[in-house]
Each structure stands twice: as structure tokens, then as C-alpha cells.
Design an enzyme around this catalytic site. Structure first.
Site, PDB file in Angstrom:
ATOM      1  CD1 TRP A   1      -2.058   7.525   5.912  1.00  0.00           C
ATOM      2  CD2 TRP A   1      -1.301   5.875   6.545  1.00  0.00           C
ATOM      3  NE1 TRP A   1      -1.539   8.052   7.417  1.00  0.00           N
ATOM      4  CE2 TRP A   1      -0.725   6.878   7.763  1.00  0.00           C
ATOM      5  CE3 TRP A   1      -1.373   4.390   6.935  1.00  0.00           C
ATOM      6  CZ2 TRP A   1      -1.362   6.780   9.025  1.00  0.00           C
ATOM      7  CZ3 TRP A   1      -1.420   4.520   8.750  1.00  0.00           C
ATOM      8  CH2 TRP A   1      -1.311   4.745   9.450  1.00  0.00           C
TER       9      TRP A   1
ATOM     10  CG  HIS B   1      -0.356   0.608   2.616  1.00  0.00           C
ATOM     11  ND1 HIS B   1      -0.176   1.852   3.028  1.00  0.00           N
ATOM     12  CD2 HIS B   1      -0.241  -0.412   3.367  1.00  0.00           C
ATOM     13  CE1 HIS B   1       0.231   1.849   3.912  1.00  0.00           C
ATOM     14  NE2 HIS B   1       0.746   1.038   4.500  1.00  0.00           N
ATOM     15  CB  CYS B   2       0.687   3.976  -1.532  1.00  0.00           C
ATOM     16  SG  CYS B   2       0.519   4.270  -2.635  1.00  0.00           S
ATOM     17  NE  ARG B   3       0.073  10.860  -0.430  1.00  0.00           N
ATOM     18  CZ  ARG B   3      -1.267  11.495  -1.423  1.00  0.00           C
ATOM     19  NH1 ARG B   3      -2.561  11.701  -0.398  1.00  0.00           N
ATOM     20  NH2 ARG B   3      -1.580  11.365  -2.533  1.00  0.00           N
TER      21      ARG B   3
ATOM     22  N   GLY C   1      -2.950   3.878  -3.409  1.00  0.00           N
ATOM     23  CA  GLY C   1      -2.565   3.010  -4.326  1.00  0.00           C
ATOM     24  C   GLY C   1      -1.316   3.190  -5.992  1.00  0.00           C
TER      25      GLY C   1
END
Length: 659
Positions: free
Chosen positions: A646, A616-618, A620
Site C-alpha cells: 500500500w 499485500h500489506c503496507r 510487505g
């Protein structure tokens, strides 16, 4: 709108054959009822004893002319969509003389001979046999008469334009002439035979008035004479320029010239195969697109007067008809391939050893180069028609791989760069796609990958089909390609790849580019069921915290992972998550680092490739790149993508955060 079987590309369909049969039966019946199954009556016109032929033919011509004119005036028929015979003075004068002599000698024309044969007339059967023999002889002697076939070719001409009058004015004039001819025919018959069935009769008077009134009615439906004549004069001038160009064969492209231009990757060159799709699939000129005759104007609209459009079929008849139609609709950049595909094969693809005339070394080398490029003489040509169904395609392809398959009909190029960059130059045939159009607000969470049904609808608009191989092209943002790849993952579309080095590498290698908007015919891409199983939601991520055999991988920059920086509701990371920023997987040229280097780095973080990894990131976007690396470059078996990332996690206060 009335259309034609020619424009619908349906001349060979059962419906067309059935209609042709019915028209033929009706035509034969009309000829027989008019007495045209008698050669004596037909020949009587030349001796002024029976003028039925003249009267029937003038009636047919006037009826057709007035009927078509009214249909056109009502907007039900466009003359651009009707095939009209071109004017070829030499062929038509000589052919007319031969036809006339044969008519006088035999007393038949082909149509009336068929009617006579059906009525049991022996001389009609003999005449038809002679017509068949003459056709065979013409075919065998065509190389000798070919110059005559194009002598005085003036393409399509209209008498009213040459006279500087409107179509309605000409129709009224010709109708008046026709009415006078009807009366003259009756007078001649009375003079020669002592009687006339209609001269001075109420029928002939009513007939004459009705036709002249019908012709005069067209004047009401057209603009005023001054505007009409002025418009016609302008059209006539434009037509004159067009015909002069046709006389000089400016609209022809020789096979050798086309071969050289295609091999050179000429920007803006569009080669269009107008044959049926099955013939196109069997063999076509490398780089050509297939467009049905009925859809030419619509499908080529984006290329109107942009670059060069070259039409071809097996011969030249259909392309010439299509060229005339397109030119009358404002296309000034349309050309036809001399001698069609047959000529291209004979002049460019025939082996040197099979040619009647010996070639010098330079010409032989040129032919061999054409054969290697167009007819399977090398890997490039072998790949040019279509990519074999089910062929294994690597998820990363290089520029040479793409160059070899650039004209494959089932390889679709998708350019993900910003619109201005795409508009300036792109790989020929590329479709532009804004990668953000693949995401939206789902359940209140922004930037989520769209549902499969919406993605399928977008793929349909782009003309993508499940068997296609899509090549994703970026500039300096590799994660744009991997985000688009997630749309293909959601639809279960395995045939996609990312162009290594992207457009930057392609351009640096001086490979062909253009600025032409490509041809894209909408498809009906299916929406898969059940939904994909490669994503994870926040519940699954929460359940994975601290669970053996599952790794949560946060690919945001280290400062965001640690909580030092934040632009979300809360700072920090998911408890137990490990961090490897997505930027560490690419080099300075925005290309993936060597696979060996990536494998070494990830094996230190996640030694077992059977481990489930949730990335994951912020939102996607960046995590999609890591997903691609782990699953497709390194072969990790179970990789999940938490695309809400996130952004969602930080807003759910019930979920834990670690700093």
C-alpha cells in the site's frame, strides 16, 4: 609475512613434500661436503682429533639464530607461528645420553647416517637399520616409557627469559661463546694433530668479526636495555605462571569431563576440531566446530577469554602446539583434550561389552548415555554430524527437532531478535541478523526486499551455503521470521525453517543458551538467475483487479483496509481486495494457530487452492507471514507477494482506490 606449512595446515600437501625432499637433498649435500659421510671424522670429535662437527654445528646454530632474529625484527616472521620444541627435562636428558652413547659407538647420527648410506657406507646402513628397529621397539614399549616422556615437562622455555635478558643480548652472548669455541677447536686440532687449517688465518678473524657484528646489530633493533629487561621480566613472570599451570595439567580436559560438559550444554563451551576438513566430516565430537590451524587465532578472536576453548585432534601434538601459540597471543582460556579423539573414542564411546575391565552399573549407564549422545545410539546422535543433503525439512520445526540437530555443521541458526536480546542470551551457534538489513529503497520505494545479488552477498558474510538448512529464530514477532524467509525464497534456497515458539519456547524448556559470538567463516553464496517469480509488482496487481481466478488479499488491520485509519498518501484498499488481518493467524504466544484452524478459515475465503493469491500489506512485512501460511502451511499452489504494498499503491494517483 613468512608462514609455515604447519600454520597453513598444509603439511600433507604435495608442495610440502616436494619442499621437504629438496631440503633433504640440500641437507645431505651439505653434510657430505662437510665430510660428515665419514664415521671416523664424526667420531673424531670425541677424541679431539677432528673438531669439524662442533664447528659446523655451531655455525649452523648461530646462522639460524641470527637469521631468524633479523627476520623477526624486520616483521617478516612471528615466533608464535613457528613450531618450537617444548622442554621436557626427563625425556631430553635420557634421550640425549642414549643418543650420545650411540653416536660414540656407531659414529653416526640419523642425518649423517643417511648421508653415509647414500655414499655406500655399510656401517651407515647398519646404523639406519638399528635406528628403524629402535623406533619400532620404542613404539611397542611406549606404555612403559610414557611416564618418562612427560617427566619434567616445562612446555616451551627460552633461556634468555630465564636469564632475564633480551633476545638480542642473549644472541650476542651466544655468538661470542661460539666464536671462542671456533678458536678453541682450531687450537685443540693443532695441539692434537700438529696443524690447524684456520688458526690465526685472516678467514677466521673475518669470520669472527662478521658474526659478532651481526649479533651486535640486533641490539640496535631492540628497545633500550632497561625497558627490554623490564618487559622481559614481566613476560618471564607470566611465562612462569603459565608453565606452572601446565605442570599441574590445568590445561588438559579429560574425555569423560568433556563428554559430561557437552551433554550438560555448558554455556560458552567451544570445542574445536583442528583436523583436516575431510576427517572432521567423517566423524567429529558432537558440538565441535572445525577450524584450520592457520586460522585459529583469527577465527577464535571473538571467544578470546570467553568461556572455555577445548582443542582436539586425533592425538595431542597439534592441539598442544596450537594451545602454546594461542596462549602466547593472549588466550588464557585454551585447553586440550587429553589423548585426543583417539582417547575420547576409547574412553567414552567404546561399548561396555568390549572393555577390558568390567564396569559397575553406574559407570556402564554413564558410558551408554555417552554413546547414545555422541556415536549414533539415538536420533540425536544420528543427526549431530550433518543433516543429509537433500533431506526434507519442514518449514516449521519444533525445539526438539532443533535440539537434536544443534551441532550439525550444515544447520545454521539465524536469530532475528533485537541486538540487545541476542547479546544477553541466544541459542548456541546462532548468528544475529537485523531483518531490516534485508530491505532497502528500490526505485524510490522504501522497505523493498533487496535484489538477489545483495542478499547473496549478505548470506556470504554469514557463511551460508546453498546446501545449508537455516533455522529462523524470533522472539515475539513471527513476521520477522517470515520476512527473512522471503530472502531465502528470492535466492531459491529451499532449506530453511522457522522455529515454532521461537526463543521464548526454547528458553522456557531450559534448553542450552550462551552469549558467545559464533564462528562464521565467509562463503561465496551464488546469486541465482533468472530472478524469482514469487513477487508481483503494481502493474500485475492492477491487471488482476476483477480478473476471475485471482484473489487480492489485504492483510492489514481492518481499520486500515476500510480507510478508517491511514498513515499513507491515500486511505482505503485496492478495488476487489478481500481482508484478513495477519494477526488472525497467530495466537497469544506469537505462534501460528493450529493448521486445521487456519485451513478452515482460509477455505472459507479462498476455497480453491489452485487460485492465484496476491498478498499485500503496507510494506510487505506482515504480508510475508500470510504468504508463508498460504504456501507452506496450507499448500496453496500460486501465491504472490506484493512487497511494495500500500505504500507504493497509495502514492500512484493513477491507480484506483476503494473505501
Amino acid at each position: 609475512m613468512i608462514d609455515t606449512f604447519y600454520n597453513l595446515d598444509a603439511l600433507g600437501t604435495p608442495q610440502a613434500f616436494l619442499l621437504a625432499l629438496l631440503i633433504g637433498i640440500g641437507f645431505g649435500f651439505a653434510l657430505d661436503r662437510a665430510g660428515f659421510s665419514s664415521s671416523r671424522r664424526l667420531a673424531g670429535v670425541f677424541y679431539f682429533t677432528d673438531m669439524a662437527v662442533v664447528k659446523v654445528m655451531f655455525t649452523a646454530m648461530l646462522t639460524a639464530m641470527l637469521g631468524l632474529s633479523y627476520l623477526s625484527a624486520a616483521g617478516w616472521l612471528s615466533f608464535d607461528r613457528v613450531f618450537l620444541m617444548p622442554t621436557i627435562y626427563g625425556a631430553q636428558v635420557v634421550g640425549g645420553l642414549i643418543f650420545g652413547v650411540g653416536f660414540v659407538m656407531g659414529g653416526w647420527c640419523p642425518g649423517t647416517a643417511a648421508s653415509g648410506a647414500a655414499s655406500g657406507k655399510i656401517d651407515a646402513v647398519v646404523f639406519l637399520a638399528g635406528a628403524v628397529g629402535g623406533s619400532i621397539l620404542f613404539n611397542e614399549l611406549f606404555p612403559l616409557v610414557k611416564p618418562l616422556y612427560s617427566l619434567g615437562d616445562r612446555s616451551l622455555r627460552f633461556i634468555y627469559e630465564d636469564l632475564g635478558v633480551t633476545r638480542a643480548m642473549f644472541a650476542l652472548g651466544l655468538t661470542t661463546v661460539g666464536v671462542v669455541v671456533f678458536w678453541l677447536c682450531e687450537w685443540v686440532e693443532k695441539l692434537r694433530n700438529g696443524r690447524s687449517p684456520y688458526l690465526g688465518s685472516p678467514f677466521l678473524k673475518a669470520f669472527s668479526v662478521a658474526y659478532i657484528a651481526a649479533a651486535a646489530g640486533l641490539l640496535i633493533l631492540e628497545p633500550g636495555p632497561n625497558a627490554a629487561v623490564a618487559g622481559t621480566s614481566g613476560a618471564a613472570a607470566a611465562e612462569s605462571d603459565l608453565l606452572a599451570a601446565l605442570d599441574r595439567a590445568d590445561d588438559h580436559v579429560e574425555p569423560e569431563e568433556l563428554a559430561d560438559r557437552l551433554m550438560a550444554g555448558e554455556p560458552g563451551l567451544t570445542v574445536v576440531d583442528v583436523r583436516p576438513v575431510d576427517e572432521y566430516a567423517a566423524f567429529h565430537i558432537r558440538g565441535a566446530i572445525n577450524v584450520p590451524l592457520a586460522a585459529l587465532a583469527q577465527e577464535l578472536e571473538s571467544r578470546r577469554n570467553v568461556g572455555a576453548i577445548i582443542l582436539y585432534s586425533n592425538g595431542m601434538t597439534h592441539p598442544a602446539q596450537a594451545r602454546d601459540s594461542l596462549q602466547r597471543q593472549g588466550f588464557a582460556n585454551v585447553f586440550i583434550l587429553t589423548d585426543g579423539l583417539v582417547g575420547f573414542r576409547a574412553r567414552c564411546l567404546m561399548p561396555v561389552s568390549l572393555r577390558a575391565e568390567p564396569l559397575d552399573s553406574a559407570a556402564a549407564a554413564r558410558v551408554n548415555a555417552w554413546r547414545a549422545y555422541f556415536s549414533g545410539g539415538g536420533a540425536a546422535a544420528a543427526a549431530s554430524a550433518t543433516l543429509p543433503a537433500g533431506a526434507a525439512v519442514p518449514k516449521l520445526v519444533d525445539t526438539a527437532w532443533l535440539a537434536d540437530r544443534l551441532s550439525a555443521s550444515n544447520v545454521k541458526l539465524i536469530d532475528l531478535r533485537p541486538q540487545p536480546d541476542y547479546n544477553t542470551a541466544h541459542i548456541p551457534g546462532s548468528l544475529s541478523l537485523n531483518v531490516e538489513s534485508l530491505r532497502g529503497n528500490i526505485g524510490g520505494v522504501p522497505s523493498m526486499l533487496l535484489p538477489a545479488s545483495m542478499l547473496a552477498a549478505q548470506f556470504s558474510l554469514m557463511g551460508l551455503e546453498p546446501p545449508d538448512t537455516a533455522v529462523l529464530i524470533v522472539g515475539d514477532k513471527l513476521h520477522d521470521a517470515t520476512l527473512a524467509a522471503m530472502a531465502f525464497e528470492r535466492l531459491g534456497h529451499r532449506g530453511y525453517a522457522i522455529l515454532a515458539g521461537g526463543f521464548t519456547k526454547w528458553l522456557a524448556e531450559s534448553r542450552p543458551v550462551d552469549a558467545v559470538l559464533p564462528h562464521a567463516r565467509a562463503s561465496n553464496y551464488p546469486s541465482p538467475e533468472p530472478p524469482n517469480a514469487f513477487t508481483a509488482d503494481y502493474r500485475e496487481v492492477a491487471a488482476a483487479i476483477g480478473k476471475p481466478g485471482i484473489v487480492i488479499l489485504d492483510v492489514r488491520p481492518a481499520a486500515y483496509y476500510s480507510g478508517e485509519k491511514s498513515d499513507e498518501a491515500r486511505a482505503g484498499h485496492i478495488p476487489g481486495a478481500i481482508n484478513r488481518p495477519y494477526t488472525e493467524d497467530v495466537d497469544k504466544s506469537a505462534s501460528f494457530k493450529p493448521t486445521e484452524e487456519l485451513a478452515a478459515a482460509y477455505s472459507a475465503l479462498i476455497p480453491d487452492k489452485q487460485t492465484q493469491v496476491i498478498v499485500h500489506c503496507r510494506t510487505g512485512h506482515q504480508a510475508s507471514q500470510t504468504f508463508f501460511v498460504l504456501k507452506h502451511l496450507l499448500g496453496y499452489a500460486d501465491v504472490r507477494w506484493y512487497d511494495a504494498g500500500w505504500t507504493e499503491w497509495a502514492t500512484k494517483l493513477e491507480l484506483p482506490v476503494e473505501r
